[in-house]
Write an enzyme that holds these catalytic residues in place. Structure first.
Site, short mmCIF file in Angstrom:
data_model
loop_
_atom_site.label_atom_id
_atom_site.label_comp_id
_atom_site.label_asym_id
_atom_site.label_seq_id
_atom_site.Cartn_x
_atom_site.Cartn_y
_atom_site.Cartn_z
N LYS A 18 1.01 -1.53 0.08
CA LYS A 18 0.41 -0.06 0.51
C LYS A 18 0.66 1.21 -0.50
CE LYS A 18 -4.01 -2.22 2.53
NZ LYS A 18 -4.49 -2.63 3.59
N GLN A 49 -4.43 -1.34 9.69
CA GLN A 49 -4.63 -3.17 9.04
C GLN A 49 -5.03 -4.07 10.45
OE1 GLN A 49 -3.22 -3.90 5.56
NE2 GLN A 49 -3.66 -5.89 5.95
N ASP A 83 -11.05 2.39 3.75
CA ASP A 83 -11.49 0.88 3.91
C ASP A 83 -13.09 0.78 3.71
OD1 ASP A 83 -9.37 -0.59 3.54
OD2 ASP A 83 -8.93 -0.87 5.72
#
Ligand code: NDP
Length: 294
Positions: A53, A97, A120
């Protein structure tokens, strides 16, 4: 003839579009969009995902930062970090994460993320907005699946789409998105309690495989000329590879691919689009706070 839904190539194309856009912004004196990531502990796969990312963010000209915390971090400490990121006006969006260490309740952390920075698309507010077809951040992997179908001009209206897997981050949002106006699929959502799964997948004009079981979907489960999207990612030991492993999906491609009209490879299908979706969401977050920059 089977055609490839090439996520790798499409991701390069979309990243180039984003990079050109960012170049125009910075040339006009605006700051670059900023995506941050929070990682707790030393899980190898998570480190790889965050590194990818970070690399993609830099490639398109975003500012990228990673906040690393030790495995022993408490929920309270992580909530403090989230509050800091929520209030930092230099950061447009951030991700936490997953998975998190067992002493931390993941839902408590997700709930603490500002919906405006939740690139997200995991917070209850964004999930609710998505279900209501309101403006929102769509979770990255489902968004990647939709982008692949759209950009390759796959006909979806009135098609029977069978989604296998009902997780909150993949199957359930994919089923929601493909059934709404614009895609207009007739969607069947299957899971581990579905009876006679093969009889349902054999009716699929579009099959989305997202169960996390290596090479589970075999030729006898596929309708001829189906569009097959394989979301699964598995690392399988392989001594012939320099890395010592190879990546396979939920679909047994050696036997399924010849039957399909279109199919996503693994690797190089949905995976690259997942990261691109995160970049697209970050750009969207940037423009929410910079409404006069285009
Ligand atoms: P989860 O484990 O959270 O969910 C799996 C789902 O599959 C569950 O709904 C489960 O049903 C269902 N399932 C499991 N076994 C069967 C079966 N035999 N028959 C029918 N349904 C079954 O997985 P995720 O959704 O997080 O991930 C799915 C796959 O996608 C994984 O391989 C993962 O690595 C990959 N992935 C890929 C990404 C990418 O960028 N390409 C991003 C995220 C995930 P039930 O609900 O009944 O338990």
């Amino acid at each position: 003839m089977t055609q490839i839904l090439d996520g790798k190539e499409l991701s390069v194309q979309i990243k180039t579009e984003i990079a050109n856009h960012v170049r125009q912004l910075t040339a006009k004196g605006h700051r670059a969009p900023h995506l941050a990531a929070v990682i707790v502990g030393n899980d190898g796969a998570s480190q790889t995902y965050v590194a990818n990312k970070e690399k993609s963010s830099r490639e398109v000209g975003f500012t990228s930062s990673v906040y690393r915390y030790p495995e022993s971090t408490t929920e309270e400490q992580l909530l403090e970090a989230i509050a800091f990121l929520n209030n930092d006006t230099d950061i447009d969006g951030f991700i936490v994460q997953l998975p998190l260490p067992s002493q931390i309740n993941e839902q408590h952390i997700i709930n603490a993320i500002s919906p405006d920075k939740d690139v997200d698309g995991f917070t209850p507010i964004n999930v609710g907005r998505m279900v209501l077809s309101e403006e929102c951040y769509v979770p990255a992997t489902p968004m990647g699946v939709c982008t692949l179908l759209q950009r390759y001009g796959i006909e979806t209206t009135g098609k029977h789409c069978v989604v296998v897997g009902r997780s909150n981050i993949v199957g359930t949002p994919v089923a929601n998105l493909l059934s709404r106006k614009g895609f207009d699929c007739t969607v069947t959502l299957c899971h581990s309690r579905t009876r006679d799964l093969a009889s349902i997948t054999r009716q699929a004009d579009i099959l989305i495989a997202a169960i996390g079981k290596p090479e589970f979907f075999t030729a006898d489960m596929i309708k001829p000329d189906a569009v097959v999207v394989d979301v699964g990612i598995h690392r399988i030991p392989d001594a012939t590879k320099k890395s010592g492993y190879r990546i396979i999906g939920d679909v047994k491609h050696s036997e399924v691919d010849p039957l399909c009209s279109w199919v996503t490879p693994v690797p190089g299908g949905v995976g690259p689009l997942t990261i691109v979706s995160l970049l697209q969401n970050t750009l969207k977050a940037y423009h929410r706070t910079h409404p006069n920059c285009d």
